[in-house]
Design a protein around this motif. Structure first.
Motif, PDB file in Angstrom:
ATOM      1  N   SER A   1      82.903  30.464  31.154  1.00  0.00           N
ATOM      2  CA  SER A   1      82.421  29.234  30.835  1.00  0.00           C
ATOM      3  C   SER A   1      83.731  28.318  30.889  1.00  0.00           C
ATOM      4  CB  SER A   1      81.886  29.105  29.210  1.00  0.00           C
ATOM      5  OG  SER A   1      81.824  27.814  28.851  1.00  0.00           O
ATOM      6  N   MET A   2      84.876  28.663  30.421  1.00  0.00           N
ATOM      7  CA  MET A   2      86.152  27.902  30.663  1.00  0.00           C
ATOM      8  C   MET A   2      86.516  27.466  32.119  1.00  0.00           C
ATOM      9  SD  MET A   2      89.932  28.306  29.072  1.00  0.00           S
ATOM     10  CE  MET A   2      90.781  29.475  30.207  1.00  0.00           C
ATOM     11  N   THR A   3      86.334  28.669  32.763  1.00  0.00           N
ATOM     12  CA  THR A   3      86.745  28.440  34.242  1.00  0.00           C
ATOM     13  C   THR A   3      85.577  27.297  34.984  1.00  0.00           C
ATOM     14  OG1 THR A   3      85.284  30.479  34.985  1.00  0.00           O
ATOM     15  CG2 THR A   3      88.025  30.393  34.427  1.00  0.00           C
ATOM     16  N   ASN A   4      84.586  27.421  34.463  1.00  0.00           N
ATOM     17  CA  ASN A   4      83.412  26.766  34.860  1.00  0.00           C
ATOM     18  C   ASN A   4      83.799  25.311  34.677  1.00  0.00           C
ATOM     19  OD1 ASN A   4      80.935  25.512  35.342  1.00  0.00           O
ATOM     20  ND2 ASN A   4      80.219  25.870  33.483  1.00  0.00           N
ATOM     21  N   ALA A   5      84.348  25.030  33.383  1.00  0.00           N
ATOM     22  CA  ALA A   5      84.725  23.764  33.337  1.00  0.00           C
ATOM     23  C   ALA A   5      86.116  23.325  34.141  1.00  0.00           C
ATOM     24  CB  ALA A   5      85.131  23.597  31.878  1.00  0.00           C
ATOM     25  N   ILE A   6      86.946  24.136  34.313  1.00  0.00           N
ATOM     26  CA  ILE A   6      88.200  23.936  35.203  1.00  0.00           C
ATOM     27  C   ILE A   6      87.821  23.644  36.600  1.00  0.00           C
ATOM     28  CG2 ILE A   6      90.311  24.996  35.941  1.00  0.00           C
ATOM     29  CD1 ILE A   6      90.472  26.583  33.745  1.00  0.00           C
ATOM     30  N   SER A   7      86.521  24.536  37.122  1.00  0.00           N
ATOM     31  CA  SER A   7      86.148  24.157  38.677  1.00  0.00           C
ATOM     32  C   SER A   7      85.977  22.557  38.810  1.00  0.00           C
ATOM     33  CB  SER A   7      85.145  25.097  39.165  1.00  0.00           C
ATOM     34  OG  SER A   7      83.849  24.762  38.258  1.00  0.00           O
ATOM     35  N   ALA A   8      85.501  21.998  37.779  1.00  0.00           N
ATOM     36  CA  ALA A   8      85.249  20.481  37.756  1.00  0.00           C
ATOM     37  C   ALA A   8      86.356  19.591  38.084  1.00  0.00           C
ATOM     38  CB  ALA A   8      84.669  19.922  36.700  1.00  0.00           C
ATOM     39  N   ILE A   9      87.585  20.148  38.505  1.00  0.00           N
ATOM     40  CA  ILE A   9      88.825  19.646  38.785  1.00  0.00           C
ATOM     41  C   ILE A   9      88.450  18.819  40.129  1.00  0.00           C
ATOM     42  CG2 ILE A   9      89.577  21.528  40.344  1.00  0.00           C
ATOM     43  CD1 ILE A   9      91.879  19.486  38.065  1.00  0.00           C
ATOM     44  N   THR A  10      87.324  19.202  40.833  1.00  0.00           N
ATOM     45  CA  THR A  10      86.996  18.129  41.740  1.00  0.00           C
ATOM     46  C   THR A  10      86.783  16.798  41.360  1.00  0.00           C
ATOM     47  OG1 THR A  10      84.870  18.836  41.343  1.00  0.00           O
ATOM     48  CG2 THR A  10      85.666  19.940  43.293  1.00  0.00           C
TER      49      THR A  10
ATOM     50  N   ASN B   1      80.243  18.345  33.927  1.00  0.00           N
ATOM     51  CA  ASN B   1      80.696  19.794  34.283  1.00  0.00           C
ATOM     52  C   ASN B   1      81.729  20.022  33.138  1.00  0.00           C
ATOM     53  OD1 ASN B   1      81.338  22.365  34.992  1.00  0.00           O
ATOM     54  ND2 ASN B   1      81.376  21.867  37.096  1.00  0.00           N
ATOM     55  N   VAL B   2      82.809  19.301  33.460  1.00  0.00           N
ATOM     56  CA  VAL B   2      84.188  19.361  32.924  1.00  0.00           C
ATOM     57  C   VAL B   2      83.878  19.126  31.209  1.00  0.00           C
ATOM     58  CG1 VAL B   2      85.079  17.303  32.972  1.00  0.00           C
ATOM     59  CG2 VAL B   2      86.543  19.138  32.777  1.00  0.00           C
ATOM     60  N   VAL B   3      83.425  18.223  30.637  1.00  0.00           N
ATOM     61  CA  VAL B   3      83.541  18.063  29.465  1.00  0.00           C
ATOM     62  C   VAL B   3      82.401  18.698  28.684  1.00  0.00           C
ATOM     63  CG1 VAL B   3      82.468  16.140  27.721  1.00  0.00           C
ATOM     64  CG2 VAL B   3      83.788  15.395  29.605  1.00  0.00           C
TER      65      VAL B   3
ATOM     66  N   GLY C   1      81.511  21.930  29.755  1.00  0.00           N
ATOM     67  CA  GLY C   1      82.181  23.144  29.998  1.00  0.00           C
ATOM     68  C   GLY C   1      83.300  23.342  28.812  1.00  0.00           C
ATOM     69  N   PHE C   2      84.066  22.697  28.892  1.00  0.00           N
ATOM     70  CA  PHE C   2      84.967  23.000  27.560  1.00  0.00           C
ATOM     71  C   PHE C   2      84.527  22.782  26.253  1.00  0.00           C
ATOM     72  CE2 PHE C   2      88.263  21.412  30.651  1.00  0.00           C
ATOM     73  CZ  PHE C   2      88.930  22.598  30.855  1.00  0.00           C
TER      74      PHE C   2
END
Lengths: 96, 475
Positions: A35-44, A74-76, A78-79
């Motif tokens: 779940s955390m890496t999912n949020a990080i992938s929103a670094i796009t 995704n990022v908000v 996800g975290f």
């Protein structure tokens, strides 16, 4: 050219260091990890923001804005969801 | 200078992963990673002049508000579907950014490497998007979870991949409107490929699908970073790719299957499957009946025998599976465990790596039911304990405790590491029925003379056990 090599080095270096760190994370925490890496992938989101850093057409702005919407979702989310999950994990000293 | 700052931000992210090794610190790890991401955004905003800040802020709010709202509202049972849905949203962002970068006028002076990354970004981003949406629909029950196989499925996958290659290569030789339509076509084809790959994976293979989508989401982000030559984007994307790859590997190893077999399953006709399944069954119906009656030697109903076994046990290991999640039995199960512990019984949980629909799924569900994480044992730690355990209580788990994985050659689960519940003195199975699990292999554990099979809804069974033992205690 040297810049490209550097970028490849950044990719490889991050992959390897990430691999070494993440391999030590116990299976107990694999769902929050994902779940955390999912949020990080929103670094796009960075890429989406940079679309607004140079003059762009209306079409580009619309697509860029759409990218910002999906990436922040995704990022908000996800975290936030990772935090909710991790709060559930209680140990012996933390009985409620 | 900017180098040093970038690497410090990346170091903050690594710090997050470092803290993630233990549950009490993991929350700070998550916050550290969030800080790293926030710092990266701040860096981009300070280094570049953003035109139309109003649009940017508005777009960010439109994304963030439902993001938070959904994250707060979903129940833990919906987590796998939610994570897959968020993956999909991230995939959209990745291919949109690559698309705009490739089509803007400045793209004419782009280096070939960046252009290749861009086209790959389109493909991987759109594949992640459609694959995640299918996965999410399956996990949320809006779509049948069983694998859906179209006629000539593998041929379609190969044709789609080849078409993507051709379109990608062609786009290098074209520019302007023609290139733009090819890029759009590439996105469309990528989405088709994602659909084809994800629709064929189902049931117990879902953890592999969702882990590999995790990896592709990371790769899509890193490729995006290659297009715009942004170190932060590349580094963050690469760590996600690493994480997804590790999880995919762990899931595959826990099922003793390789990723190629899961993405391209080999169907050798139904007859073959039947033969394999029946090979795992006892030789004849008679012998099966004999095994069942041996277990019922005292003639009392299975529930009473299960109750007697559990209430007199000094040690119990609970083996949860996806059935527990479906029956939402984890809360009553945790209550039962707490009651047994009060009475002096030692209760622990044995968690198989692929139990559930995503990596570590059971741990989250049980944590929600206030089970202490020290009591959640990994397979390697739990297996030696079963032989000294009075009761193995299987709740909604099938394939992960099926001794056929070790005893029978040539079944889909042969060689898969399992939880040795069969070693316990008594095995109480609270599964819905005697049907085989997702693998289709009949469960040899059901035929074990020491097994007490209590068919029915696991939630109801555990609830009745809980009430009965509570009554015993108060009397």
């Amino acid at each position: 050219m040297s810049n490209l090599i550097l970028l490849f080095a950044v990719f490889l270096g991050s992959f390897v260091i990430g691999y070494l760190l993440i391999a030590r994370i116990p299976p107990l925490l694999h769902t929050p990890l994902m779940s955390m890496t999912n949020a990080i992938s929103a670094i796009t989101l960075l890429g989406a923001l940079l679309l607004f850093a140079t003059p762009s057409s209306a079409m580009e702005k619309i697509l860029g804005a759409a990218a910002i919407v999906t990436a922040t979702f995704n990022v908000v989310g996800g975290f936030a969801i990772t935090d909710r999950m991790l709060r559930l994990f209680k140990g012996k000293g933390q009985d409620s | 200078m900017s180098f040093g700052i970038d690497f410090s931000v990346i170091a903050v992210l690594f710090c997050g992963f470092w803290l993630f090794r233990e549950p009490p610190k993991a929350r700070f790890g998550n916050m550290a990673a969030a800080c790293g991401l926030l710092l990266a955004v701040v860096l981009v905003l300070t280094r570049h002049d953003i035109s139309g800040p109003g649009v940017v802020v508005l777009a960010a709010l439109i994304g963030a508000v439902p993001g938070i709202a959904l994250a707060r509202a979903v129940s833990m049972i919906q987590i796998p579907a939610m994570i897959a849905f968020q993956h999909g949203a991230g995939g959209i962002a990745a291919f949109l950014v690559s698309f705009v970068e490739l089509t803007r006028p400045a793209a004419a002076s782009m280096l070939p490497v960046n252009e290749v990354s861009g086209v790959l970004g389109l493909a991987v981003g759109s594949l992640t998007f459609s694959g995640s949406m299918i996965a999410s629909a399956k996990l949320a029950g809006r779509m049948q979870q069983a694998p859906r196989v179209l006629s000539r499925h593998t041929l379609l996958v190969v044709a789609c991949s080849l078409a993507m290659l051709v379109v990608g290569v062609l786009s290098f030789f074209l520019s302007g409107g023609a290139a733009m339509s090819l890029y759009a076509l590439e996105i469309l084809l990528g989405a088709c490929l994602g659909f084809l790959l994800a629709s064929r994976i189902g049931g117990a293979d879902m953890p592999v699908l969702i882990s590999s989508l995790n990896a592709t989401a990371g790769f899509a982000a890193a490729l995006c970073g290659m297009v715009i030559e942004n170190r932060l984007l590349i580094a963050f994307g690469a760590t996600v790719a690493a994480s997804g790859s590790i999880l995919t590997y762990v899931m595959c190893r826990a099922m003793n299957r390789d990723i190629i077999r899961i993405i391209f399953p080999v169907y050798q006709g139904d007859r073959e499957g039947d033969r394999i399944v029946s090979a795992a069954r006892p030789a004849s119906p008679d012998s099966r009946k004999a095994a069942v009656t041996a277990g019922q030697s005292d003639g009392s109903p299975p529930f009473d025998r299960a109750l007697a076994a559990i209430s007199s046990a000094r040690s119990v290991i609970i083996v949860p599976g996806y059935g527990m999640a479906l029956a939402r039995a984890q809360f009553r199960l945790a209550e039962l465990a707490a009651l047994l512990e009060q009475r002096g019984t030692e209760v622990r949980y044995a968690i198989h790596p692929v139990a559930g629909r995503m990596p570590g799924h059971m741990n989250v569900l049980l944590a929600e039911a206030d089970v202490r994480y020290e009591d959640l044992l990994e397979m390697e730690d739990a297996n030696p304990l079963f032989a000294e355990t009075d009761v193995a209580l299987v709740v909604g788990a099938c394939d992960v405790v099926n001794p056929a994985a070790m005893a029978t050659e040539g079944t889909p689960i042969s060689g898969m590491p399992i939880l040795l519940a069969a070693d316990a003195r008594r095995i109480v199975v609270c599964n819905y029925d005697r049907q085989p699990g997702y693998s289709g292999v009949a469960n040899l554990l059901y035929d074990n003379p020491r097994t007490i099979m209590v068919p029915g809804d696991a939630g109801a069974t555990i609830g009745s056990l809980l009430d009965a033992i509570r009554n015993q205690t108060t009397q």
